[in-house]
Design a protein around this motif. Structure first.
Motif, PDB file in Angstrom:
ATOM      1  N   ALA A  65       4.402  32.716   9.117  1.00 55.99           N
ATOM      2  CA  ALA A  65       4.642  33.735  10.144  1.00 55.99           C
ATOM      3  C   ALA A  65       5.218  34.985   9.454  1.00 55.99           C
ATOM      4  CB  ALA A  65       5.608  33.210  11.201  1.00 55.99           C
ATOM      5  N   TRP A  66       5.067  36.163  10.122  1.00 52.49           N
ATOM      6  CA  TRP A  66       5.547  37.457   9.581  1.00 52.49           C
ATOM      7  C   TRP A  66       5.583  38.451  10.703  1.00 52.49           C
ATOM      8  CZ3 TRP A  66       0.741  35.608   9.599  1.00 52.49           C
ATOM      9  CH2 TRP A  66      -0.259  36.438  10.080  1.00 52.49           C
ATOM     10  N   ASN A  67       6.059  39.583  10.474  1.00 52.42           N
ATOM     11  CA  ASN A  67       5.959  40.663  11.456  1.00 52.42           C
ATOM     12  C   ASN A  67       5.522  41.942  10.753  1.00 52.42           C
ATOM     13  OD1 ASN A  67       8.220  41.455  10.091  1.00 52.42           O
ATOM     14  ND2 ASN A  67       9.563  41.648  11.873  1.00 52.42           N
ATOM     15  N   GLN A  68       5.242  42.961  11.568  1.00 53.36           N
ATOM     16  CA  GLN A  68       4.696  44.217  11.032  1.00 53.36           C
ATOM     17  C   GLN A  68       5.720  44.940  10.152  1.00 53.36           C
ATOM     18  OE1 GLN A  68       1.468  45.131  11.462  1.00 53.36           O
ATOM     19  NE2 GLN A  68       1.898  46.791   9.968  1.00 53.36           N
ATOM     20  N   ALA A  69       7.023  44.781  10.476  1.00 51.00           N
ATOM     21  CA  ALA A  69       8.067  45.449   9.695  1.00 51.00           C
ATOM     22  C   ALA A  69       8.035  44.978   8.258  1.00 51.00           C
ATOM     23  CB  ALA A  69       9.434  45.191  10.321  1.00 51.00           C
ATOM     24  N   PHE A  70       7.655  43.666   8.062  1.00 55.05           N
ATOM     25  CA  PHE A  70       7.586  43.126   6.703  1.00 55.05           C
ATOM     26  C   PHE A  70       6.542  43.872   5.909  1.00 55.05           C
ATOM     27  CE2 PHE A  70       5.027  40.115   4.129  1.00 55.05           C
ATOM     28  CZ  PHE A  70       5.901  39.962   3.047  1.00 55.05           C
TER      29      PHE A  70
END
Length: 678
Positions: free
Chosen positions: A41-46
């Protein structure tokens, strides 16, 4: 995110989208990797924070691909890319909690915190702390700058404090130096024999030295309370006030005045006021310097008196020569006339009075010579008290019974080098003056004592400091005023009635004292009396043998020469030469005459049987009597040489050669000739 339940595929997809949307709303970067180091999992900020492209955001993407991407684009610097990747993959396999910061090449500062998650996974949070670190750096820089400024200011303050401390130290040192200087200046001004002061433009004293206390009794420590009007007196202050006003106008001024002192006496003062000016020329005060000129004025008056006496002495000395020559002729011819048998009946009526008058004239000339200090003296070592005591026998019978004469002699032993006859003549003159001052009804005291003249007293008398015998004659008669005292030693000045005095008595006393190395001091007050003090210098010790008044009085009776001898008489005055020639003939000499020195030298060169040379001391023509006598003394056949003079510039012009004073009698000439051993 993934699910293993196929029946719930739709719900899971929605949940997945909702969860992803929620993660994308978080400002921090987020990743979750499984135990195989694959992205779960990840998010756009990463992706945004680390600059990864969107396509790398895939489930199952290897962790290693992210590390390689970073290494290849230089995130970790230049170097071994494989080594960078391998190092980070190995660190991730450890699944250990970590908390680090990394600055990307673009300057972004990331805070990376990783912790193991449930089920062998690993959760990592990425935060952009660039602004925080910039703020912190800015704060640190500001703090450092502030600290630097504070430190610099502190150094400045410390330097200022050091300067202030140094200034305080210098101020204390200057104050101490100023105090020492003021003390030294006060010591100096207190030591000088003068008044030193300063007053301001309002006439308030700001400084006075100790002299003001000694003279006027004022306090030098409180100058502002001192009033010149009070310590000088209103009369004196009024007299000097115009000079003070003149000084306050900026003019230097010097003036003289009398002032009464604390001791009750009066001083003659000379004050100089020196204005102190501002740059604009305004007077802000005056320096005051005052000297006691009382003794200076007395010394000046004494100097003027001495110069006047010297001038009169030179005048009388010049006159005495001609008078003595005249009297020599008169007395010689009168004496010769008196011996003529055919004039015996005229002796008492005409000749004897003429002879007596001529002798008084001779005494008058001797008095003038004594005054001018050119009368020859026969000096010897005299016991003063013994010589003074003889005056009792000499004058006691001549004084009236109504006049008391007392002797108080305390100068034993005291010996002085002087002519005893002149001392007795001086005392006789003083006693007779005292007799006239008391009108023969008073009291005369003659005192003697040994005193040491200090420098101040000696200066007033024009003498050298040292031991002196003081012989004082005091009376309680009418006394003298200041004008009379100022002229008391002038020849021919007298306060007696016409015919009662020649006016030479005090002049003779003065001449004797000065010729004996001393001086005369007169103190008198009208209605109280007069004291005349003779100051005569002591000699160290008396000689075993010396002339005394008694032995000096002895005279050799005249006798004629047994065998006629040839004498050379040298005299420029024809009349005098005629009289002296007669004396020599009557004494048994044959006489050759010369009218000048050159003629006498010619006779000496040609005449071998001369036994006596009698020469006048001063003659015209360039050759005087001394030169004649010196030449005669060199000739062995001349047994006797004698000088004669009418004014005797010196008592003994040539040592060992007798000098006879004109006018002289045949008997006096015989005494001189008889005293010379053939």
């Amino acid at each position: 995110m993934t699910s293993t339940d196929p029946c719930s595929g739709g719900v899971d997809a929605r949940r997945k989208d909702s969860l992803q949307a929620g993660l994308d709303l978080i400002d921090q970067g987020f990743t979750l990797i499984d135990e195989n180091l694959r992205l779960v999992a990840w998010n756009q900020a990463f992706l945004n924070l680390l600059g990864f492209p969107p396509e790398m955001g895939q489930v199952g993407r290897p962790f290693e691909s992210f590390m390689r991407y970073n290494a290849e684009r230089g995130e970790y610097g230049d170097g071994d890319i494989e080594g960078y990747v391998r190092e980070r993959v190995e660190a991730a396999k450890a699944f250990k909690t970590h908390d680090i910061e990394r600055t990307r090449p673009n300057g972004t500062v990331l805070h990376i915190r990783g912790v193991p998650g449930p089920g062998h996974g690993f959760v990592t949070l990425y935060s952009d702390i660039t602004r925080q670190r910039q703020s912190e750096n800015l704060i640190r820089e500001q703090n450092a700058l502030l600290e630097s400024r504070v430190a610099e200011r502190t150094r400045e303050l410390m330097s200022t404090n050091d300067q202030l401390r140094e200034a305080l130290r210098l101020k204390r040192q200057f104050g101490e130096s100023l105090e020492r200087s003021e003390a030294q200046m006060r010591l100096i001004t207190d030591s000088i024999p003068a008044l030193v002061a300063y007053f301001d433009a309002t006439l308030v004293y700001r400084y006075i030295n100790r002299g003001y206390h000694d003279w006027f009794g004022v306090d030098p420590n409180r100058p502002e309370q001192v009033s010149a009007r009070e310590f000088l007196g209103i009369e004196t202050y009024t007299r000097i006030k115009p000079f003070i006003k003149q000084a306050l106008r900026g003019e230097r001024v010097t003036f003289e005045y009398e002032a009464a002192t604390l001791a009750g006496g009066r001083k003659l003062l000379r004050t100089t006021l020196i204005p102190e000016l501002k740059e604009a020329g305004q007077v802000i005060g005056c320096f005051e310097l005052t000297f006691d000129i009382t003794q200076e004025r007395k010394s000046h008056e004494m100097l003027v008196q001495a110069q006047k006496m010297e001038a009169l002495g030179q005048l009388t000395s010049g006159l005495s020569h001609d008078f003595n020559n005249i009297l020599t002729v008169v007395l010689g011819n009168l004496a010769a006339l008196a011996n003529q048998p055919d004039v015996k009946h005229h002796l008492d009526e005409f000749i004897s009075p003429a002879i007596e008058a001529a002798r008084r004239g001779s005494d008058l000339i001797k008095g003038l010579l004594a005054f001018s200090r050119q009368q020859p003296i026969e000096s010897s070592e005299v016991d003063i008290d013994a010589c003074v005591h003889k005056m009792d026998k000499l004058v006691r019978h001549t004084l009236p019974a109504t006049l008391s004469l007392t002797f108080d002699l305390q100068a034993t032993p005291a010996h002085c080098a002087l002519d005893p006859h002149q001392l007795q003549n001086a005392l006789l003159n003083l006693i007779l003056n005292a007799k006239d001052a008391t009108e023969s009804r008073g009291h005369i005291i003659i005192r003697s004592e040994i005193q040491t003249l200090d420098s101040l007293h000696a200066q007033r008398l024009n003498l050298q400091p040292g031991p002196f015998t003081c012989v004082a004659v005091s009376d309680d008669g009418c006394g003298m005023d200041a004008l009379t005292q100022s002229r008391v030693f002038e020849p021919f000045f007298t306060t007696k009635r016409v015919g009662q005095g020649s006016g030479l008595g005090m002049a003779m006393v003065y001449g004797f004292a000065r010729q004996s190395g001393g001086n005369v001091e007169v103190s008198s007050e009208p209605g109280i009396g007069t004291t005349v003090r003779l100051w005569l210098p002591l000699i160290p010790s008396p000689s075993p043998v010396g002339l005394t008044p008694d032995t000096a009085d002895a005279a050799v009776p005249p006798t004629e020469e047994s065998q006629p001898s040839l004498a050379l008489l040298v005299e420029d005055d024809v009349s005098v030469r005629k009289v002296v020639r007669r004396h020599l003939l009557e004494l048994g000499y044959s006489v050759i005459e010369a009218e000048n020195g050159q003629e006498a030298l010619d006779i000496l060169a040609k005449t071998c049987d001369l036994k006596l040379v009698l020469s006048d001391l001063v003659m015209p023509g360039g050759i005087d009597g001394q030169q004649v006598i010196r030449r005669a003394s060199e000739l062995e056949h001349i047994a006797k040489v004698v000088l004669m003079s009418g004014y005797s510039a010196s008592a003994h012009p040539i040592k060992g050669v007798p000098l006879i004073q004109k006018p002289f009698t045949k008997e006096q000439l015989h005494e001189v000739l008889h005293s010379i051993r053939d």
